[in-house]
Design a protein around this motif. Sequence first.
Motif, short mmCIF file in Angstrom:
data_model
loop_
_atom_site.label_atom_id
_atom_site.label_comp_id
_atom_site.label_asym_id
_atom_site.label_seq_id
_atom_site.Cartn_x
_atom_site.Cartn_y
_atom_site.Cartn_z
N SER A 127 0.83 -1.21 0.00
CA SER A 127 0.00 0.00 0.00
C SER A 127 0.87 1.26 0.00
O SER A 127 0.61 2.21 -0.74
N GLY B 296 -5.44 2.66 2.93
CA GLY B 296 -5.16 1.23 2.84
C GLY B 296 -6.00 0.48 3.84
O GLY B 296 -6.46 1.05 4.83
N GLU C 73 -6.14 4.41 -2.79
CA GLU C 73 -5.38 3.30 -2.23
C GLU C 73 -6.20 2.54 -1.19
O GLU C 73 -6.08 1.33 -1.07
N HIS C 74 -7.03 3.25 -0.46
CA HIS C 74 -7.87 2.58 0.53
C HIS C 74 -8.79 1.56 -0.16
O HIS C 74 -8.91 0.42 0.28
N ALA D 257 -6.58 -1.30 -1.83
CA ALA D 257 -6.00 -2.20 -0.83
C ALA D 257 -7.05 -3.14 -0.25
O ALA D 257 -6.78 -4.34 -0.04
#
Length: 365
Positions: free
Chosen positions: A56, A157, A278-279, A282
């Motif tokens: 991440s 992430g 990214e959250h 991920a």
Amino acid sequence: MSRAPISRRALVGAGLAASGSLLSTSTLAQPAVAKGLVEWRMVTSWPKNLPGPGLSAERLAQAIGRLSDGRLQVKVFAAGELVPALECFDAVAGGTAEMAHTASLYWAGKLPAAPLYTTAPFGLTPLEHLTWVDQAGGQGLWDRLYAPFGIKPFMAGNTGFSMAGWYRRELRGLDDLKGLKIRIVGLGGEVMRRLGATPVALPAGEVFPAMQSGIVDAAELLAPYSDLAVGLHRVTKLYYGPGFNKPNGTGEALVSLKAYDALPADLKAIVATACRDEHTTALATAEWNNAVSLATLKETHGVQVKSMPADVLAAGARIAEGLLSEIAAKDALSAEIITSYRTARARTGQWMRVTQGTFLAARDA
């Protein structure tokens, strides 16, 4: 102080001016800052490229560079390369780094309510946690919590729902936890202590050697995707769930407010957008790879997936609720965060029981 957004015309003009001076040796000699480029250092709490949070951090840095067309470059330092794994918060607060990728559960000694922004025992699931932070007031409280340290937090992430960990010997009930040394961090560690175990806080990179050498009798890290990569199945085949101590795994990006406020508006937006993307990435990656990795652990490595004894879960739930009340009593802001968290859990929980709980039972049948 923030600068006004740069217009497209200004950007084009600047680009033409720059292209006309590419052959100038004096221009080539100018530092990156003089050319309008910004370079940040990102410290992390993870071994380099650890499946899950380590990846991440790398993706986040790459996305910021790509979305900014190289105007904001982020260099990633794995745990121990610039600062120790558990000193990321202080590194950003003190100016050693402009950014960090870590987990809020490490800051309980500094900020009692901080761990809730990663997870809480018997707390919010990944989707519920996202809902709390994004829609139910959690982000504003988080900003207030970190502001005195000059830090702006972002979700960046998620490792998903965790497992309860790897145990050298089988658990039959509460008595088997007495005196057991377990690597565990966050509020879950305090729950285990009150259940009779001895929690040992270790950074992710030290978990396997501690388990292998017998420093600990059990270890909770994350979930199958990361656990398989670390190799804990080479020490024991007993793998317990559910991860009542860590039902969510939000990773946080810590950004220096001083560095963030110095950015133009478009780069601020890029940092926020990259963290949000990214959250999502991920969590989707974690859900799929956890499912695949669990099958690999069972079918290839002979791992036995066990359920935590019912008396451990029942006692743990009572202790966890009392622990939240103790945090709420620490200070006014902690009380606000706990109240907000509990409200979100109650409301989303009612909806999930009506929908997902009933649906999954019917689908499985």
